[in-house]
Design a protein around this motif. Structure first.
Motif, PDB file in Angstrom:
ATOM      1  N   LEU A  46       0.801  -1.227   0.000  1.00 46.07           N
ATOM      2  CA  LEU A  46       0.000   0.000   0.000  1.00 46.07           C
ATOM      3  C   LEU A  46       0.838   1.285   0.000  1.00 46.07           C
ATOM      4  O   LEU A  46       0.582   2.184  -0.809  1.00 46.07           O
ATOM      5  N   PRO A  47       1.834   1.433   0.893  1.00 47.21           N
ATOM      6  CA  PRO A  47       2.590   2.687   0.886  1.00 47.21           C
ATOM      7  C   PRO A  47       3.331   2.939  -0.420  1.00 47.21           C
ATOM      8  O   PRO A  47       3.422   4.077  -0.886  1.00 47.21           O
ATOM      9  N   LEU A  48       3.874   1.876  -1.036  1.00 51.01           N
ATOM     10  CA  LEU A  48       4.616   2.051  -2.281  1.00 51.01           C
ATOM     11  C   LEU A  48       3.678   2.345  -3.446  1.00 51.01           C
ATOM     12  O   LEU A  48       3.989   3.159  -4.326  1.00 51.01           O
ATOM     13  N   ILE A  49       2.527   1.685  -3.460  1.00 48.81           N
ATOM     14  CA  ILE A  49       1.538   1.991  -4.497  1.00 48.81           C
ATOM     15  C   ILE A  49       1.154   3.463  -4.435  1.00 48.81           C
ATOM     16  O   ILE A  49       1.065   4.142  -5.466  1.00 48.81           O
ATOM     17  N   GLY A  77       1.532   9.836   4.660  1.00 53.44           N
ATOM     18  CA  GLY A  77       2.920   9.384   4.682  1.00 53.44           C
ATOM     19  C   GLY A  77       3.359   8.963   6.075  1.00 53.44           C
ATOM     20  O   GLY A  77       4.090   7.978   6.247  1.00 53.44           O
ATOM     21  N   ALA A  78       2.920   9.711   7.102  1.00 54.34           N
ATOM     22  CA  ALA A  78       3.250   9.348   8.479  1.00 54.34           C
ATOM     23  C   ALA A  78       2.621   8.007   8.855  1.00 54.34           C
ATOM     24  O   ALA A  78       3.243   7.178   9.536  1.00 54.34           O
ATOM     25  N   ALA A  79       1.376   7.771   8.426  1.00 50.81           N
ATOM     26  CA  ALA A  79       0.721   6.490   8.702  1.00 50.81           C
ATOM     27  C   ALA A  79       1.469   5.344   8.020  1.00 50.81           C
ATOM     28  O   ALA A  79       1.658   4.262   8.609  1.00 50.81           O
ATOM     29  N   ALA A  80       1.897   5.570   6.786  1.00 53.52           N
ATOM     30  CA  ALA A  80       2.670   4.545   6.071  1.00 53.52           C
ATOM     31  C   ALA A  80       3.972   4.229   6.798  1.00 53.52           C
ATOM     32  O   ALA A  80       4.412   3.068   6.835  1.00 53.52           O
ATOM     33  N   ALA A  81       4.588   5.249   7.398  1.00 56.42           N
ATOM     34  CA  ALA A  81       5.846   5.049   8.117  1.00 56.42           C
ATOM     35  C   ALA A  81       5.662   4.235   9.390  1.00 56.42           C
ATOM     36  O   ALA A  81       6.614   3.619   9.873  1.00 56.42           O
ATOM     37  N   LEU A  82       4.465   4.235   9.962  1.00 59.24           N
ATOM     38  CA  LEU A  82       4.185   3.375  11.114  1.00 59.24           C
ATOM     39  C   LEU A  82       3.981   1.926  10.679  1.00 59.24           C
ATOM     40  O   LEU A  82       4.372   0.989  11.382  1.00 59.24           O
ATOM     41  N   MET A  83       3.395   1.736   9.510  1.00 58.24           N
ATOM     42  CA  MET A  83       2.999   0.399   9.064  1.00 58.24           C
ATOM     43  C   MET A  83       4.132  -0.366   8.386  1.00 58.24           C
ATOM     44  O   MET A  83       4.380  -1.538   8.702  1.00 58.24           O
ATOM     45  N   ALA A  88       2.732  -1.181 -10.483  1.00 55.29           N
ATOM     46  CA  ALA A  88       1.276  -1.365 -10.477  1.00 55.29           C
ATOM     47  C   ALA A  88       0.556  -0.117 -10.000  1.00 55.29           C
ATOM     48  O   ALA A  88      -0.566   0.166 -10.433  1.00 55.29           O
ATOM     49  N   GLY A  89       1.193   0.654  -9.106  1.00 57.79           N
ATOM     50  CA  GLY A  89       0.564   1.881  -8.631  1.00 57.79           C
ATOM     51  C   GLY A  89       0.276   2.836  -9.767  1.00 57.79           C
ATOM     52  O   GLY A  89      -0.814   3.438  -9.837  1.00 57.79           O
TER      53      GLY A  89
END
Length: 505
Positions: A57-60, A145-151, A185-186
Protein backbone atom coordinates in the motif's frame (compact mmCIF):
# COMPACT_ATOMS: atom_id res chain seq x y z
CA UNK A 1 1.29 20.36 -27.17
CA UNK A 2 -0.30 20.86 -23.82
CA UNK A 3 1.47 22.85 -21.16
CA UNK A 4 3.56 21.16 -18.50
CA UNK A 5 1.35 20.58 -15.50
CA UNK A 6 4.13 19.51 -13.13
CA UNK A 7 7.30 21.50 -12.67
CA UNK A 8 8.62 19.89 -10.20
CA UNK A 9 13.59 8.28 0.82
CA UNK A 10 35.13 -3.57 20.25
CA UNK A 11 32.53 -6.32 19.47
CA UNK A 12 28.98 -5.19 19.28
CA UNK A 13 25.75 -7.01 19.98
CA UNK A 14 25.23 -7.25 16.23
CA UNK A 15 28.44 -9.23 15.86
CA UNK A 16 27.34 -11.59 18.62
CA UNK A 17 24.15 -12.58 16.84
CA UNK A 18 24.77 -13.73 13.31
CA UNK A 19 21.77 -15.88 12.51
CA UNK A 20 18.04 -15.41 12.25
CA UNK A 21 16.86 -18.19 14.54
CA UNK A 22 13.71 -17.34 16.44
CA UNK A 23 14.32 -18.58 19.98
CA UNK A 24 11.63 -19.57 22.42
CA UNK A 25 11.72 -19.99 26.18
CA UNK A 26 11.82 -23.54 27.50
CA UNK A 27 8.61 -25.09 28.80
CA UNK A 28 8.05 -25.35 32.50
CA UNK A 29 9.28 -28.94 32.57
CA UNK A 30 12.68 -27.98 31.21
CA UNK A 31 15.60 -26.32 32.84
CA UNK A 32 14.78 -22.82 34.07
CA UNK A 33 15.77 -20.20 31.56
CA UNK A 34 16.77 -22.75 28.94
CA UNK A 35 16.34 -21.71 25.32
CA UNK A 36 15.98 -23.65 22.13
CA UNK A 37 17.94 -22.31 19.16
CA UNK A 38 16.08 -24.15 16.43
CA UNK A 39 13.98 -22.07 14.04
CA UNK A 40 10.34 -21.66 15.00
CA UNK A 41 8.45 -20.10 12.05
CA UNK A 42 5.23 -18.52 13.24
CA UNK A 43 4.14 -16.47 10.23
CA UNK A 44 1.71 -18.56 8.22
CA UNK A 45 0.59 -18.13 4.64
CA UNK A 46 -2.32 -15.83 5.44
CA UNK A 47 -0.16 -13.79 7.78
CA UNK A 48 2.48 -13.39 5.08
CA UNK A 49 -0.16 -12.28 2.60
CA UNK A 50 -1.40 -9.73 5.13
CA UNK A 51 1.98 -8.18 5.85
CA UNK A 52 2.78 -8.08 2.13
CA UNK A 53 -0.49 -6.23 1.59
CA UNK A 54 0.68 -3.71 4.19
CA UNK A 55 4.01 -3.46 2.41
CA UNK A 56 2.37 -2.83 -0.96
CA UNK A 57 0.00 0.00 0.00
CA UNK A 58 2.59 2.69 0.89
CA UNK A 59 4.62 2.05 -2.28
CA UNK A 60 1.54 1.99 -4.50
CA UNK A 61 0.47 5.35 -3.10
CA UNK A 62 3.87 6.91 -3.72
CA UNK A 63 3.46 6.28 -7.47
CA UNK A 64 -0.30 6.17 -7.96
CA UNK A 65 -0.59 9.97 -8.04
CA UNK A 66 1.85 10.42 -10.95
CA UNK A 67 -0.86 9.95 -13.57
CA UNK A 68 -3.52 11.65 -11.42
CA UNK A 69 -1.81 15.03 -11.02
CA UNK A 70 -3.25 16.62 -14.19
CA UNK A 71 -6.77 15.80 -12.95
CA UNK A 72 -5.93 17.19 -9.48
CA UNK A 73 -4.71 20.40 -11.10
CA UNK A 74 -7.84 20.64 -13.23
CA UNK A 75 -10.25 19.99 -10.39
CA UNK A 76 -8.59 21.94 -7.55
CA UNK A 77 -6.64 24.57 -9.54
CA UNK A 78 -3.59 23.50 -7.52
CA UNK A 79 -0.78 24.94 -9.64
CA UNK A 80 2.77 23.54 -10.02
CA UNK A 81 4.01 24.31 -6.49
CA UNK A 82 1.10 22.62 -4.72
CA UNK A 83 1.25 19.67 -7.10
CA UNK A 84 4.88 19.27 -6.02
CA UNK A 85 3.76 19.24 -2.40
CA UNK A 86 1.12 16.57 -3.07
CA UNK A 87 4.02 14.28 -4.02
CA UNK A 88 6.74 15.68 -1.75
CA UNK A 89 4.58 15.96 1.39
CA UNK A 90 3.87 12.24 1.35
CA UNK A 91 7.43 11.28 0.49
CA UNK A 92 9.02 13.52 3.12
CA UNK A 93 6.91 12.47 6.09
CA UNK A 94 7.18 8.85 4.98
CA UNK A 95 10.98 8.89 4.69
CA UNK A 96 11.58 10.95 7.85
CA UNK A 97 9.51 8.71 10.14
CA UNK A 98 10.33 5.23 8.81
CA UNK A 99 13.20 4.44 11.19
CA UNK A 100 11.21 5.81 14.13
CA UNK A 101 8.31 3.57 13.08
CA UNK A 102 10.62 0.57 13.19
CA UNK A 103 11.87 1.51 16.66
CA UNK A 104 8.31 1.94 17.98
CA UNK A 105 7.40 -1.49 16.64
CA UNK A 106 10.38 -3.01 18.45
CA UNK A 107 9.15 -1.38 21.67
CA UNK A 108 5.36 -1.63 21.58
CA UNK A 109 4.88 -4.69 19.39
CA UNK A 110 4.98 -4.90 15.61
CA UNK A 111 1.47 -6.27 15.20
CA UNK A 112 0.08 -3.42 17.30
CA UNK A 113 1.93 -0.77 15.27
CA UNK A 114 0.90 -2.46 12.02
CA UNK A 115 -2.78 -2.28 13.05
CA UNK A 116 -2.44 1.37 14.11
CA UNK A 117 -0.65 2.25 10.89
CA UNK A 118 -3.17 0.40 8.70
CA UNK A 119 -6.11 2.11 10.39
CA UNK A 120 -4.45 5.52 10.11
CA UNK A 121 -3.60 4.86 6.45
CA UNK A 122 -7.24 4.12 5.69
CA UNK A 123 -8.47 7.25 7.48
CA UNK A 124 -5.89 9.55 5.87
CA UNK A 125 -6.66 8.05 2.45
CA UNK A 126 -10.31 8.93 3.05
CA UNK A 127 -9.25 12.48 3.93
CA UNK A 128 -7.23 12.70 0.70
CA UNK A 129 -10.13 11.47 -1.39
CA UNK A 130 -12.57 13.94 0.15
CA UNK A 131 -10.21 16.95 0.19
CA UNK A 132 -12.15 20.09 -0.82
CA UNK A 133 -9.07 22.08 -1.83
CA UNK A 134 -5.38 21.68 -2.66
CA UNK A 135 -3.98 22.66 0.75
CA UNK A 136 -6.24 20.15 2.50
CA UNK A 137 -5.02 17.49 0.10
CA UNK A 138 -1.39 18.37 0.88
CA UNK A 139 -2.03 18.11 4.63
CA UNK A 140 -3.81 14.78 4.23
CA UNK A 141 -0.94 13.46 2.11
CA UNK A 142 1.58 14.39 4.83
CA UNK A 143 -0.54 12.52 7.38
CA UNK A 144 -0.87 9.59 4.99
CA UNK A 145 2.92 9.38 4.68
CA UNK A 146 3.25 9.35 8.48
CA UNK A 147 0.72 6.49 8.70
CA UNK A 148 2.67 4.54 6.07
CA UNK A 149 5.85 5.05 8.12
CA UNK A 150 4.18 3.38 11.11
CA UNK A 151 3.00 0.40 9.06
CA UNK A 152 5.75 -0.46 6.60
CA UNK A 153 8.72 -1.15 8.95
CA UNK A 154 6.63 -3.76 10.77
CA UNK A 155 6.41 -5.81 7.57
CA UNK A 156 10.12 -6.57 7.23
CA UNK A 157 10.57 -6.80 11.00
CA UNK A 158 7.78 -9.37 11.33
CA UNK A 159 9.16 -11.45 8.47
CA UNK A 160 12.61 -11.45 10.08
CA UNK A 161 11.39 -12.14 13.61
CA UNK A 162 8.71 -14.74 12.82
CA UNK A 163 10.30 -16.85 10.08
CA UNK A 164 13.52 -18.79 9.66
CA UNK A 165 15.48 -20.81 7.11
CA UNK A 166 13.92 -21.47 3.69
CA UNK A 167 10.62 -19.97 4.84
CA UNK A 168 12.37 -16.65 5.48
CA UNK A 169 14.20 -16.79 2.15
CA UNK A 170 10.89 -17.28 0.31
CA UNK A 171 9.19 -14.57 2.34
CA UNK A 172 12.00 -12.07 1.67
CA UNK A 173 11.90 -12.85 -2.04
CA UNK A 174 8.14 -12.30 -2.07
CA UNK A 175 8.58 -9.01 -0.21
CA UNK A 176 11.09 -7.80 -2.78
CA UNK A 177 8.81 -8.85 -5.60
CA UNK A 178 5.85 -7.12 -3.94
CA UNK A 179 7.85 -3.92 -3.45
CA UNK A 180 8.92 -3.65 -7.07
CA UNK A 181 5.61 -4.74 -8.51
CA UNK A 182 3.75 -2.25 -6.29
CA UNK A 183 5.74 0.67 -7.68
CA UNK A 184 4.81 -0.18 -11.27
CA UNK A 185 1.28 -1.36 -10.48
CA UNK A 186 0.56 1.88 -8.63
CA UNK A 187 1.04 3.88 -11.81
CA UNK A 188 -1.07 1.44 -13.85
CA UNK A 189 -3.85 1.40 -11.27
CA UNK A 190 -3.80 5.19 -11.02
CA UNK A 191 -4.31 5.58 -14.76
CA UNK A 192 -7.20 3.13 -14.85
CA UNK A 193 -8.96 4.71 -11.86
CA UNK A 194 -8.61 8.27 -13.12
CA UNK A 195 -9.95 7.32 -16.54
CA UNK A 196 -12.85 5.38 -15.07
CA UNK A 197 -13.82 8.51 -13.11
CA UNK A 198 -16.42 6.75 -10.95
CA UNK A 199 -16.84 9.81 -8.72
CA UNK A 200 -17.49 12.40 -11.40
CA UNK A 201 -21.23 12.33 -10.79
CA UNK A 202 -20.65 13.25 -7.13
CA UNK A 203 -17.69 15.64 -7.27
CA UNK A 204 -17.92 16.89 -10.83
CA UNK A 205 -15.95 16.44 -14.03
CA UNK A 206 -12.27 15.62 -13.56
CA UNK A 207 -12.69 14.25 -10.04
CA UNK A 208 -11.69 10.70 -10.94
CA UNK A 209 -8.40 11.38 -9.13
CA UNK A 210 -10.26 10.92 -5.84
CA UNK A 211 -10.62 7.22 -6.63
CA UNK A 212 -6.85 6.68 -6.35
CA UNK A 213 -7.11 7.52 -2.64
CA UNK A 214 -10.57 6.18 -1.78
CA UNK A 215 -9.70 2.73 -3.14
CA UNK A 216 -7.37 2.36 -0.13
CA UNK A 217 -10.23 2.52 2.38
CA UNK A 218 -11.83 -0.91 1.76
CA UNK A 219 -8.36 -2.42 1.33
CA UNK A 220 -7.35 -1.05 4.75
CA UNK A 221 -10.50 -2.50 6.33
CA UNK A 222 -9.71 -5.93 4.88
CA UNK A 223 -6.08 -5.56 6.01
CA UNK A 224 -7.15 -4.78 9.58
CA UNK A 225 -9.40 -7.83 9.69
CA UNK A 226 -6.70 -10.15 8.32
CA UNK A 227 -3.98 -8.75 10.56
CA UNK A 228 -6.11 -9.21 13.67
CA UNK A 229 -6.62 -12.88 12.77
CA UNK A 230 -3.31 -13.97 11.23
CA UNK A 231 -0.39 -11.70 12.16
CA UNK A 232 1.72 -12.83 15.15
CA UNK A 233 2.86 -10.30 17.74
CA UNK A 234 6.63 -9.84 17.90
CA UNK A 235 8.81 -7.30 19.64
CA UNK A 236 12.42 -6.84 20.64
CA UNK A 237 13.39 -8.69 23.82
CA UNK A 238 15.40 -5.63 24.87
CA UNK A 239 13.53 -2.65 23.43
CA UNK A 240 15.48 0.57 23.43
CA UNK A 241 14.00 3.98 24.20
CA UNK A 242 13.36 6.45 21.40
CA UNK A 243 16.52 8.28 20.37
CA UNK A 244 15.14 11.83 20.37
CA UNK A 245 18.32 13.68 19.22
CA UNK A 246 18.90 11.10 16.47
CA UNK A 247 15.29 11.27 15.30
CA UNK A 248 15.32 15.06 15.09
CA UNK A 249 18.68 15.20 13.29
CA UNK A 250 17.66 12.51 10.80
CA UNK A 251 14.46 14.43 10.10
CA UNK A 252 16.45 17.65 9.64
CA UNK A 253 18.91 15.93 7.29
CA UNK A 254 16.21 14.47 5.04
CA UNK A 255 14.08 17.61 5.02
CA UNK A 256 16.99 19.94 4.18
CA UNK A 257 17.92 17.70 1.24
CA UNK A 258 14.58 16.55 -0.17
CA UNK A 259 12.38 19.62 0.43
CA UNK A 260 14.39 22.08 -1.71
CA UNK A 261 15.06 19.51 -4.45
CA UNK A 262 11.39 18.57 -4.79
CA UNK A 263 9.89 22.03 -4.34
CA UNK A 264 12.68 24.30 -5.62
CA UNK A 265 11.95 24.25 -9.32
CA UNK A 266 8.21 24.86 -8.97
CA UNK A 267 8.86 27.68 -6.48
CA UNK A 268 11.48 29.33 -8.70
CA UNK A 269 14.44 28.42 -6.45
CA UNK A 270 13.87 31.04 -3.73
CA UNK A 271 16.56 31.79 -1.14
CA UNK A 272 15.31 29.21 1.38
CA UNK A 273 16.06 26.35 -1.02
CA UNK A 274 19.75 27.31 -1.19
CA UNK A 275 19.96 27.84 2.56
CA UNK A 276 18.38 24.44 3.11
CA UNK A 277 20.79 22.68 0.75
CA UNK A 278 23.68 24.46 2.50
CA UNK A 279 22.48 23.15 5.86
CA UNK A 280 22.16 19.55 4.69
CA UNK A 281 25.82 18.44 5.01
CA UNK A 282 26.06 19.96 8.51
CA UNK A 283 22.84 18.25 9.61
CA UNK A 284 23.99 14.92 8.18
CA UNK A 285 27.40 15.21 9.84
CA UNK A 286 25.80 16.10 13.19
CA UNK A 287 23.46 13.11 12.89
CA UNK A 288 26.36 10.72 12.28
CA UNK A 289 28.40 12.11 15.18
CA UNK A 290 25.49 11.91 17.62
CA UNK A 291 24.69 8.35 16.57
CA UNK A 292 28.34 7.23 16.75
CA UNK A 293 28.76 8.75 20.22
CA UNK A 294 25.56 7.07 21.48
CA UNK A 295 26.78 3.74 20.09
CA UNK A 296 30.19 4.15 21.78
CA UNK A 297 28.53 4.91 25.13
CA UNK A 298 26.52 1.68 24.99
CA UNK A 299 23.20 3.34 24.21
CA UNK A 300 20.94 2.34 21.35
CA UNK A 301 20.92 5.07 18.70
CA UNK A 302 18.21 5.40 16.07
CA UNK A 303 20.59 4.13 13.36
CA UNK A 304 23.43 2.25 15.08
CA UNK A 305 26.71 2.79 13.17
CA UNK A 306 27.58 -0.78 14.20
CA UNK A 307 24.71 -1.88 11.95
CA UNK A 308 26.54 -0.39 9.00
CA UNK A 309 29.56 -2.59 9.78
CA UNK A 310 27.60 -5.54 8.41
CA UNK A 311 29.12 -6.00 4.94
CA UNK A 312 25.96 -7.34 3.37
CA UNK A 313 23.87 -4.42 4.63
CA UNK A 314 26.38 -1.74 3.71
CA UNK A 315 27.11 -3.05 0.23
CA UNK A 316 23.48 -3.81 -0.45
CA UNK A 317 22.40 -0.28 0.50
CA UNK A 318 25.10 1.09 -1.81
CA UNK A 319 23.23 -0.55 -4.69
CA UNK A 320 19.72 0.27 -3.46
CA UNK A 321 20.47 4.01 -3.72
CA UNK A 322 21.31 4.30 -7.46
CA UNK A 323 18.72 1.64 -8.34
CA UNK A 324 15.95 3.57 -6.57
CA UNK A 325 17.06 6.96 -7.90
CA UNK A 326 16.84 5.66 -11.46
CA UNK A 327 13.59 3.79 -10.87
CA UNK A 328 11.79 6.64 -9.10
CA UNK A 329 12.90 9.20 -11.68
CA UNK A 330 11.92 6.99 -14.61
CA UNK A 331 8.41 6.30 -13.29
CA UNK A 332 7.68 10.00 -12.88
CA UNK A 333 9.24 11.12 -16.16
CA UNK A 334 7.52 8.46 -18.25
CA UNK A 335 4.14 9.47 -16.80
CA UNK A 336 4.71 13.08 -17.87
CA UNK A 337 6.15 12.19 -21.28
CA UNK A 338 3.36 9.80 -22.23
CA UNK A 339 0.54 12.11 -21.15
CA UNK A 340 1.94 15.49 -22.16
CA UNK A 341 4.30 14.51 -24.97
CA UNK A 342 2.38 11.70 -26.67
CA UNK A 343 -1.01 12.97 -25.40
CA UNK A 344 -2.07 9.57 -24.09
CA UNK A 345 -4.92 9.38 -21.63
CA UNK A 346 -4.24 8.28 -18.04
CA UNK A 347 -5.35 4.70 -18.70
CA UNK A 348 -3.21 4.29 -21.82
CA UNK A 349 -0.21 5.87 -20.06
CA UNK A 350 -0.59 3.53 -17.12
CA UNK A 351 -1.22 0.40 -19.18
CA UNK A 352 1.88 1.13 -21.27
CA UNK A 353 3.84 -0.03 -18.23
CA UNK A 354 1.91 -3.31 -17.88
CA UNK A 355 4.67 -5.25 -19.73
CA UNK A 356 7.18 -3.94 -17.19
CA UNK A 357 5.02 -5.13 -14.29
CA UNK A 358 4.47 -8.54 -15.89
CA UNK A 359 8.17 -9.06 -16.64
CA UNK A 360 9.12 -7.90 -13.14
CA UNK A 361 6.72 -10.38 -11.56
CA UNK A 362 7.95 -13.31 -13.66
CA UNK A 363 11.60 -12.49 -12.94
CA UNK A 364 10.94 -12.20 -9.22
CA UNK A 365 9.32 -15.66 -9.24
CA UNK A 366 12.40 -17.15 -10.91
CA UNK A 367 14.78 -15.20 -8.64
CA UNK A 368 14.98 -17.56 -5.62
CA UNK A 369 15.84 -20.57 -7.81
CA UNK A 370 18.45 -18.56 -9.72
CA UNK A 371 19.96 -17.21 -6.48
CA UNK A 372 20.47 -20.74 -5.15
CA UNK A 373 22.49 -21.54 -8.24
CA UNK A 374 24.26 -18.29 -9.11
CA UNK A 375 24.17 -16.27 -5.88
CA UNK A 376 24.47 -12.48 -6.13
CA UNK A 377 25.49 -12.67 -9.79
CA UNK A 378 21.75 -12.63 -10.44
CA UNK A 379 21.87 -8.92 -9.52
CA UNK A 380 24.64 -8.35 -12.07
CA UNK A 381 22.65 -10.15 -14.77
CA UNK A 382 19.60 -8.09 -13.86
CA UNK A 383 21.61 -4.89 -14.23
CA UNK A 384 22.76 -5.92 -17.69
CA UNK A 385 19.21 -6.72 -18.74
CA UNK A 386 17.88 -3.45 -17.35
CA UNK A 387 20.61 -1.58 -19.24
CA UNK A 388 19.59 -3.30 -22.48
CA UNK A 389 15.95 -2.42 -21.83
CA UNK A 390 16.66 1.27 -21.18
CA UNK A 391 18.85 1.41 -24.30
CA UNK A 392 16.12 -0.18 -26.44
CA UNK A 393 13.57 2.24 -25.01
CA UNK A 394 15.83 5.23 -25.78
CA UNK A 395 16.33 4.05 -29.38
CA UNK A 396 12.58 3.52 -29.72
CA UNK A 397 11.87 7.06 -28.52
CA UNK A 398 14.57 8.50 -30.79
CA UNK A 399 13.24 6.79 -33.92
CA UNK A 400 9.49 6.58 -33.27
CA UNK A 401 8.52 9.86 -31.56
CA UNK A 402 5.78 11.20 -31.69
CA UNK A 403 3.97 8.21 -33.21
CA UNK A 404 4.67 5.80 -30.35
CA UNK A 405 2.00 3.72 -28.68
CA UNK A 406 1.95 1.01 -26.01
CA UNK A 407 3.04 -1.67 -28.51
CA UNK A 408 6.05 0.34 -29.62
CA UNK A 409 7.16 0.83 -26.03
CA UNK A 410 6.64 -2.83 -25.09
CA UNK A 411 10.11 -4.31 -25.90
CA UNK A 412 12.06 -1.70 -23.96
CA UNK A 413 9.89 -1.57 -20.86
CA UNK A 414 9.52 -5.39 -20.75
CA UNK A 415 13.27 -6.06 -20.86
CA UNK A 416 13.91 -3.30 -18.32
CA UNK A 417 11.26 -4.78 -16.01
CA UNK A 418 12.81 -8.23 -16.37
CA UNK A 419 16.15 -6.85 -15.21
CA UNK A 420 14.62 -4.93 -12.33
CA UNK A 421 12.79 -8.06 -11.17
CA UNK A 422 16.11 -9.88 -10.91
CA UNK A 423 17.68 -7.01 -8.97
CA UNK A 424 15.38 -5.52 -6.33
CA UNK A 425 14.08 -8.65 -4.54
CA UNK A 426 17.63 -10.05 -4.25
CA UNK A 427 19.03 -6.71 -3.08
CA UNK A 428 16.48 -6.46 -0.27
CA UNK A 429 17.29 -10.01 0.77
CA UNK A 430 21.03 -9.25 0.79
CA UNK A 431 20.64 -6.02 2.77
CA UNK A 432 18.81 -7.76 5.62
CA UNK A 433 20.48 -11.17 5.47
CA UNK A 434 22.83 -10.61 8.46
CA UNK A 435 20.68 -8.30 10.59
CA UNK A 436 19.80 -10.13 13.83
CA UNK A 437 16.12 -10.54 14.57
CA UNK A 438 16.43 -8.43 17.74
CA UNK A 439 17.28 -5.48 15.49
CA UNK A 440 14.71 -6.36 12.83
CA UNK A 441 12.76 -3.12 13.22
CA UNK A 442 15.86 -0.94 12.99
CA UNK A 443 17.26 -2.89 10.03
CA UNK A 444 13.98 -2.76 8.13
CA UNK A 445 13.62 0.94 8.92
CA UNK A 446 17.11 1.74 7.64
CA UNK A 447 16.52 -0.20 4.41
CA UNK A 448 13.11 1.29 3.68
CA UNK A 449 14.25 4.83 4.60
CA UNK A 450 17.18 4.54 2.21
CA UNK A 451 14.94 3.21 -0.55
CA UNK A 452 12.23 5.82 0.00
CA UNK A 453 14.65 8.75 0.21
CA UNK A 454 16.36 7.56 -2.98
CA UNK A 455 13.02 7.20 -4.81
CA UNK A 456 12.12 10.77 -3.79
CA UNK A 457 15.58 11.96 -4.82
CA UNK A 458 15.12 10.34 -8.22
CA UNK A 459 11.80 12.10 -8.76
CA UNK A 460 13.37 15.40 -7.70
CA UNK A 461 16.57 15.17 -9.75
CA UNK A 462 15.58 13.31 -12.93
CA UNK A 463 12.15 14.92 -12.87
CA UNK A 464 13.61 18.42 -12.59
CA UNK A 465 16.13 17.65 -15.34
CA UNK A 466 13.37 16.50 -17.68
CA UNK A 467 11.04 19.40 -16.95
CA UNK A 468 13.87 21.92 -17.31
CA UNK A 469 14.93 20.59 -20.71
CA UNK A 470 11.44 19.99 -22.16
CA UNK A 471 10.41 23.62 -22.91
CA UNK A 472 13.58 24.38 -24.87
CA UNK A 473 14.53 21.02 -26.41
CA UNK A 474 11.16 19.36 -26.71
CA UNK A 475 9.72 16.32 -24.99
CA UNK A 476 11.56 13.76 -27.09
CA UNK A 477 15.06 15.11 -26.50
CA UNK A 478 14.36 15.79 -22.82
CA UNK A 479 13.21 12.19 -22.41
CA UNK A 480 16.28 10.89 -24.24
CA UNK A 481 18.66 12.82 -21.98
CA UNK A 482 16.83 11.58 -18.89
CA UNK A 483 16.96 7.98 -20.12
CA UNK A 484 20.71 8.30 -20.68
CA UNK A 485 21.15 9.58 -17.13
CA UNK A 486 19.10 6.65 -15.86
CA UNK A 487 21.29 4.35 -17.92
CA UNK A 488 24.24 5.76 -15.99
CA UNK A 489 22.64 4.71 -12.69
CA UNK A 490 22.06 1.23 -14.14
CA UNK A 491 25.73 0.94 -15.14
CA UNK A 492 26.79 2.05 -11.66
CA UNK A 493 24.48 -0.50 -10.01
CA UNK A 494 25.81 -3.27 -12.25
CA UNK A 495 29.45 -2.46 -11.47
CA UNK A 496 28.78 -2.23 -7.72
CA UNK A 497 27.01 -5.61 -7.80
CA UNK A 498 30.37 -7.25 -8.51
CA UNK A 499 31.36 -6.38 -4.91
CA UNK A 500 28.43 -8.16 -3.31
CA UNK A 501 29.08 -11.35 -1.33
CA UNK A 502 28.64 -14.22 -3.78
CA UNK A 503 26.49 -16.31 -1.44
CA UNK A 504 23.06 -14.94 -0.54
CA UNK A 505 21.67 -15.88 2.88
Amino acid sequence: MKGLWYRSGRRSSLDAVSDFSVTTKAPATGAPGARYDHPVPTLGGLGLFTVLLGGALPLIDFFIVNVALPAVDHDLAAGPALLELVVAGYGLSYAVLLVLGGRLGDMAGRRRLFLIGMAAFGLTSLACGLAPDAWTLVGARVAQGAAAALMLPQVLATIQAATAGPHRARAMSLYGATAGLSMVAGQILGGVLVSAAPLSSVFGEGAGWRSVFLVNVPVAVVGLFLAARSMPETRSERPAPVDVPGTLLLALSLVTLLAPLTEGRAAGWPWWTWVSLGLFPFAAAAFYRVERRADALGRTPLVPPSLLRLHSLRRGLTLVVPFSIGFGGFMFVIAVALQQGLEMGPAAAGLSLAPMATAFFLASLAGPRLVRRFGSRVVTAGGLLQGVGVTVLALTVWRGWPDLGPLGLLPGVAVAGLGQGLQLPVLIRIVLSDVPSERAGVGGGVMTTTQQAALALGVATLGSLFLTLAPGQGMRDALLVTLLVQLGTVVLTTLLSLRLPRAVG
